[in-house]
Design a protein around this motif. Structure first.
Motif, mmCIF file in Angstrom:
data_model
loop_
_atom_site.group_PDB
_atom_site.id
_atom_site.type_symbol
_atom_site.label_atom_id
_atom_site.label_comp_id
_atom_site.label_asym_id
_atom_site.label_seq_id
_atom_site.Cartn_x
_atom_site.Cartn_y
_atom_site.Cartn_z
ATOM 1 N N PRO A 61 0.808 -1.226 0.000
ATOM 2 C CA PRO A 61 0.000 0.000 0.000
ATOM 3 C C PRO A 61 0.838 1.272 0.000
ATOM 4 C CG PRO A 61 -0.035 -1.050 2.163
ATOM 5 C CD PRO A 61 0.599 -2.031 1.228
ATOM 6 N N TRP A 62 2.078 1.200 0.511
ATOM 7 C CA TRP A 62 2.921 2.400 0.547
ATOM 8 C C TRP A 62 3.273 2.915 -0.859
ATOM 9 C CZ3 TRP A 62 4.001 -2.376 2.537
ATOM 10 C CH2 TRP A 62 4.870 -3.190 1.799
ATOM 11 N N THR A 63 3.125 2.060 -1.863
ATOM 12 C CA THR A 63 3.400 2.499 -3.249
ATOM 13 C C THR A 63 2.210 3.244 -3.848
ATOM 14 O OG1 THR A 63 2.565 0.456 -4.290
ATOM 15 C CG2 THR A 63 4.885 0.491 -3.571
ATOM 16 N N LEU A 64 1.078 3.254 -3.138
ATOM 17 C CA LEU A 64 -0.153 3.834 -3.687
ATOM 18 C C LEU A 64 -0.523 5.175 -3.058
ATOM 19 C CD1 LEU A 64 -2.265 0.524 -3.629
ATOM 20 C CD2 LEU A 64 -1.087 1.520 -5.605
ATOM 21 N N LYS A 65 0.236 5.595 -2.043
ATOM 22 C CA LYS A 65 -0.157 6.820 -1.339
ATOM 23 C C LYS A 65 0.090 8.043 -2.219
ATOM 24 C CE LYS A 65 4.263 7.189 1.132
ATOM 25 N NZ LYS A 65 4.896 7.207 2.464
ATOM 26 N N ALA A 66 -0.538 9.115 -1.853
ATOM 27 C CA ALA A 66 -0.434 10.358 -2.625
ATOM 28 C C ALA A 66 1.021 10.775 -2.760
ATOM 29 C CB ALA A 66 -1.242 11.465 -1.951
ATOM 30 N N GLY A 67 1.405 11.162 -3.952
ATOM 31 C CA GLY A 67 2.767 11.602 -4.213
ATOM 32 C C GLY A 67 3.664 10.501 -4.722
ATOM 33 N N ALA A 68 3.248 9.205 -4.569
ATOM 34 C CA ALA A 68 4.034 8.092 -5.094
ATOM 35 C C ALA A 68 3.812 8.004 -6.603
ATOM 36 C CB ALA A 68 3.621 6.797 -4.412
ATOM 37 N N PRO A 69 4.790 7.442 -7.337
ATOM 38 C CA PRO A 69 4.649 7.336 -8.800
ATOM 39 C C PRO A 69 3.385 6.602 -9.229
ATOM 40 C CG PRO A 69 6.904 6.869 -8.148
ATOM 41 C CD PRO A 69 6.126 6.982 -6.888
ATOM 42 N N ASP A 70 3.003 5.573 -8.453
ATOM 43 C CA ASP A 70 1.802 4.800 -8.796
ATOM 44 C C ASP A 70 0.652 5.116 -7.847
ATOM 45 O OD1 ASP A 70 3.135 3.428 -10.879
ATOM 46 O OD2 ASP A 70 4.052 2.081 -9.403
ATOM 47 N N GLY A 71 0.581 6.343 -7.370
ATOM 48 C CA GLY A 71 -0.443 6.718 -6.412
ATOM 49 C C GLY A 71 -1.851 6.409 -6.882
ATOM 50 N N ASN A 72 -2.646 5.790 -5.982
ATOM 51 C CA ASN A 72 -4.025 5.404 -6.312
ATOM 52 C C ASN A 72 -4.806 5.360 -5.005
ATOM 53 O OD1 ASN A 72 -6.434 4.025 -6.952
ATOM 54 N ND2 ASN A 72 -5.452 3.024 -8.708
ATOM 55 N N GLN A 73 -5.473 6.446 -4.693
ATOM 56 C CA GLN A 73 -6.142 6.572 -3.404
ATOM 57 C C GLN A 73 -7.250 5.538 -3.219
ATOM 58 O OE1 GLN A 73 -5.065 8.440 -1.042
ATOM 59 N NE2 GLN A 73 -6.692 8.090 0.467
ATOM 60 N N ALA A 74 -8.018 5.278 -4.263
ATOM 61 C CA ALA A 74 -9.127 4.329 -4.150
ATOM 62 C C ALA A 74 -8.611 2.921 -3.845
ATOM 63 C CB ALA A 74 -9.958 4.327 -5.429
ATOM 64 N N ARG A 75 -7.539 2.526 -4.508
ATOM 65 C CA ARG A 75 -6.978 1.190 -4.269
ATOM 66 C C ARG A 75 -6.331 1.125 -2.874
ATOM 67 N NH1 ARG A 75 -6.162 -2.842 -7.888
ATOM 68 N NH2 ARG A 75 -4.585 -4.448 -7.427
ATOM 69 N N LEU A 76 -5.642 2.198 -2.491
ATOM 70 C CA LEU A 76 -5.045 2.263 -1.161
ATOM 71 C C LEU A 76 -6.114 2.105 -0.086
ATOM 72 C CD1 LEU A 76 -2.818 2.841 0.912
ATOM 73 C CD2 LEU A 76 -3.139 5.290 0.454
ATOM 74 N N GLU A 77 -7.204 2.842 -0.216
ATOM 75 C CA GLU A 77 -8.278 2.763 0.778
ATOM 76 C C GLU A 77 -8.935 1.388 0.788
ATOM 77 O OE1 GLU A 77 -10.989 6.015 0.419
ATOM 78 O OE2 GLU A 77 -9.517 7.503 1.076
ATOM 79 N N THR A 78 -8.991 0.737 -0.352
ATOM 80 C CA THR A 78 -9.549 -0.612 -0.398
ATOM 81 C C THR A 78 -8.669 -1.588 0.376
ATOM 82 O OG1 THR A 78 -10.591 -0.193 -2.539
ATOM 83 C CG2 THR A 78 -10.251 -2.504 -1.935
ATOM 84 N N ILE A 79 -7.359 -1.457 0.218
ATOM 85 C CA ILE A 79 -6.429 -2.321 0.964
ATOM 86 C C ILE A 79 -6.561 -2.077 2.464
ATOM 87 C CG2 ILE A 79 -3.974 -2.735 1.414
ATOM 88 C CD1 ILE A 79 -3.534 -2.110 -1.616
ATOM 89 N N ILE A 80 -6.638 -0.809 2.851
ATOM 90 C CA ILE A 80 -6.801 -0.489 4.277
ATOM 91 C C ILE A 80 -8.135 -1.021 4.792
ATOM 92 C CG2 ILE A 80 -7.075 1.395 5.941
ATOM 93 C CD1 ILE A 80 -5.068 2.999 4.274
ATOM 94 N N ALA A 81 -9.195 -0.875 3.996
ATOM 95 C CA ALA A 81 -10.510 -1.367 4.402
ATOM 96 C C ALA A 81 -10.493 -2.877 4.608
ATOM 97 C CB ALA A 81 -11.557 -0.990 3.354
ATOM 98 N N MET A 82 -9.866 -3.615 3.691
ATOM 99 C CA MET A 82 -9.781 -5.071 3.813
ATOM 100 C C MET A 82 -8.983 -5.457 5.063
ATOM 101 S SD MET A 82 -9.071 -5.893 -0.216
ATOM 102 C CE MET A 82 -8.896 -7.670 -0.049
ATOM 103 N N THR A 83 -7.895 -4.735 5.320
ATOM 104 C CA THR A 83 -7.079 -5.009 6.504
ATOM 105 C C THR A 83 -7.851 -4.712 7.780
ATOM 106 O OG1 THR A 83 -5.086 -4.445 5.246
ATOM 107 C CG2 THR A 83 -4.895 -4.469 7.653
ATOM 108 N N MET A 84 -8.569 -3.600 7.799
ATOM 109 C CA MET A 84 -9.357 -3.249 8.986
ATOM 110 C C MET A 84 -10.525 -4.202 9.176
ATOM 111 S SD MET A 84 -9.235 0.916 9.214
ATOM 112 C CE MET A 84 -7.702 1.737 9.700
ATOM 113 N N ASP A 85 -11.092 -4.724 8.101
ATOM 114 C CA ASP A 85 -12.116 -5.758 8.239
ATOM 115 C C ASP A 85 -11.544 -6.972 8.967
ATOM 116 O OD1 ASP A 85 -14.151 -4.367 7.066
ATOM 117 O OD2 ASP A 85 -14.355 -5.657 5.300
ATOM 118 N N ALA A 86 -10.328 -7.387 8.573
ATOM 119 C CA ALA A 86 -9.696 -8.535 9.237
ATOM 120 C C ALA A 86 -9.447 -8.242 10.708
ATOM 121 C CB ALA A 86 -8.385 -8.883 8.532
#
Length: 579
Positions: free
Chosen positions: A455-480
């Motif tokens: 997920p650290w590759t998706l945060k704002a300012g990263a070359p492959d930044g993708n907020q929606a995908r980052l939040e999905t990963i965090i959501a899945m982790t928080m669900d667990a």
């Protein structure tokens, strides 16, 4: 799996009525509480917490307390140079305080010195007497003061050098005693007790049923139920005969009736107990005497006895003479009381003695509570990845892609899909170590997913930044994390609540039924808790502080813990189910 779950429901006495009554043994106040006493209490408490979580419509009642009569209490008070009543007050209060700090939540804490209990004992005695089950007779035999029981020749060993006889089971010395006592016609209930013991899953684990059946394979002698008051004065007087006092074990056993209001009619709403948690050292009293007393009084015996084994310390029997009795208050200074509670339920198995060692406790608590659980929460809440400090909602598009393209995501989903059924099955058999295994396996899968998804590759300012995908990963982790927190509530209630508080999970959404609400169960709809929500800023994301060796404070009195040798077969043994 379904058949096993149905069997476990039978084992633990779960019934269709509204009451589920559970008891611990009441604890003898001849000494301060140690981890063996705490273990009995946390087993019963975790069982009751699960029952409330899984069956919220059921009234779950837990009773514990202290046993405060008998010769040993007289001797202990004399040794401390204080009145017996004051001594009992002090030790009983210490049990209350330890249980309170360990999050034990009994509905009742009973003391055998209370008037309500004395009335119950007197009524129970009169019932047995008027039914013809008690008679007066001269009695002689080998009496063990330490165990408060008479023993037969077959239960003794003779030290040829000294001529002293000792109990085979406890190792304590005995003395020959001749006196006139009241006797209970135990011999008349041999067949009835045998029939009760043989009922499906009456005694669990099964090895203890065999022990009782072996005892019942020989004729049961009648047993003494009183002692002369000039020998044992710190006791309840026999009704209508003050020259005798009620034998301490009959007195103590009646506490389970006293707690629910016996002899008033209200007691029947909770009787019989669904489960009585006991240590293996008191199996005979609860597995033979107790059902016989109840049947003689016209009452139903308990639905189940759940018998647990003992704790050794670094592979040695825990005893005062070895100065290795583990004080839970001291141990909690090192591990926290919640950590100690987790270790006892994680490492203890009912059918075999558990081994307490600092090395093992430190390894388990650091690895599982600090790293596997705590570190995952910290990473999901890190401001570098989650600057908005939210429990985000998942993007259906990115969720579908992750589940399709990333093996770690699919493994996490599979693990969470099995979490509810597997943990329920283990809880219903009191296999708390297997609940912890299952929850930790899900959290390991979540950690692996978090690493694999980067997920650290998706945060704002990263070359492959993708907020929606980052939040999905965090959501899945928080669900667990959320689902693991729900299933771990009976085992580590304080830590689980802090975890769920941090994730801003409402109290109404912490029930067992909410295990069905996650990305794993609803990948094509609105998963998890639905809309994004703010994390609780008042609750720290640091759940459990790692235990550092250089700051360790021993939990064992006067002895530094040594590393325990781990049997190669231990891991396999701990995962056995004893159904």
């Amino acid at each position: 799996m379904l058949l096993r779950r149905i069997k476990c429901l039978r084992y633990l006495g779960i019934r269709c009525n509204s009451s589920h009554y559970v008891t611990t043994p009441i604890f003898y106040v001849n000494a301060a509480p140690h981890i063996g006493h705490l273990y009995s209490a946390v087993i019963a408490d975790a069982h009751c917490r699960y029952q409330r979580l899984r069956y919220p419509e059921q009234h779950v009642r837990l009773c514990t307390g202290t046993d405060e009569h008998g010769t040993k209490i007289q001797q202990a008070a004399s040794l401390h140079g204080i009145p017996v009543a004051k001594y009992c007050d002090d030790i009983s209060q210490r049990y209350r305080e330890v249980f309170r700090s360990a999050s034990i939540q009994p509905e009742d804490f009973i003391r055998t010195t209370e008037d309500r209990h004395k009335r119950a004992v007197a009524n129970f005695w009169r019932t047995l007497y008027t039914r013809g089950h008690i008679y007066s007779a001269a009695y002689s035999g080998w009496y063990c003061v330490s165990d408060e029981t008479f023993l037969t020749d077959s239960q003794l060993r003779l030290d040829e050098a000294s001529g002293t006889r000792y109990s085979l089971e406890s190792g304590h010395p005995v003395e020959w005693t001749e006196e006139t006592n009241y006797m209970f016609r135990l011999s008349q209930f041999q067949d009835d007790v045998g029939h009760w013991v043989k009922a499906e899953a009456r005694i669990r684990p099964a090895k203890f049923e065999k022990i009782l059946l072996d005892t019942l394979s020989e004729p049961l002698p009648d047993v003494s139920v009183s002692r002369p008051s000039n020998r044992v004065h710190w006791a309840i007087p026999v009704p209508d005969d003050e020259s005798q006092t009620v034998y301490v074990w009959l007195d103590a056993l009646v506490n389970y009736l006293s707690s629910v209001g016996y002899p008033e009619e209200q007691f029947s709403a909770h009787w019989p107990p669904a489960q009585q948690v006991i240590g293996k050292d008191i199996l005979k009293f609860h597995g033979i005497y107790w059902p016989a007393f109840l049947l003689a009084a016209g009452l139903k015996p308990p639905g189940q006895l759940y018998v647990h084994s003992h704790w050794t310390v670094d592979g040695q029997k825990m005893s005062k003479s070895k100065h290795n009795v583990v004080d839970p208050v001291q141990a909690a200074r090192q591990y926290t009381m919640e950590g100690l509670r987790y270790f006892l339920l994680r490492e203890g198995v009912a059918h075999s003695d558990g081994n307490y060692s600092h090395v093992k406790a430190q390894r388990i608590l650091n690895s599982e509570l600090a790293d596997t659980l705590g570190n995952l929460l910290s990473r999901a809440c890190a401001k570098s990845l989650n600057p908005g400090q939210i429990y985000p909602s998942a993007s259906a598009e990115h969720l579908a892609d992750l589940l399709r393209s990333l093996d770690a995501a699919k493994r996490l989903q599979d693990s969470l899909l099995q979490l509810s059924e597997r943990c329920a099955s283990h809880y219903e058999c009191n296999h708390f170590h297997l609940v912890a295994d299952t929850a930790m396996a899900a959290l390991h899968a979540a950690n692996n997913f978090f690493e694999s998804s980067k997920p650290w590759t998706l945060k704002a300012g990263a070359p492959d930044g993708n907020q929606a995908r980052l939040e999905t990963i965090i959501a899945m982790t928080m669900d667990a994390l959320r689902l693991s927190g729900i299933v771990l509530q009976p085992i580590i209630p304080q830590l689980a609540n802090r975890l769920l508080d941090k994730l801003s999970v409402p109290a109404a959404q912490r029930g067992w039924n909410y295990l069905a609400e996650s990305f794993a169960t609803k990948p094509n709809s609105s998963p998890g808790l639905g809309e994004s929500r703010q994390l609780d800023g008042q609750t720290s994301a640091l759940l459990f502080q790692r235990i550092l060796e250089e700051t360790a404070v021993t939990g064992v009195k006067e002895q530094k813990p040594q590393p325990a040798k781990r049997s190669k077969s231990k891991k396999k043994e701990r995962r056995e189910t004893t159904s």
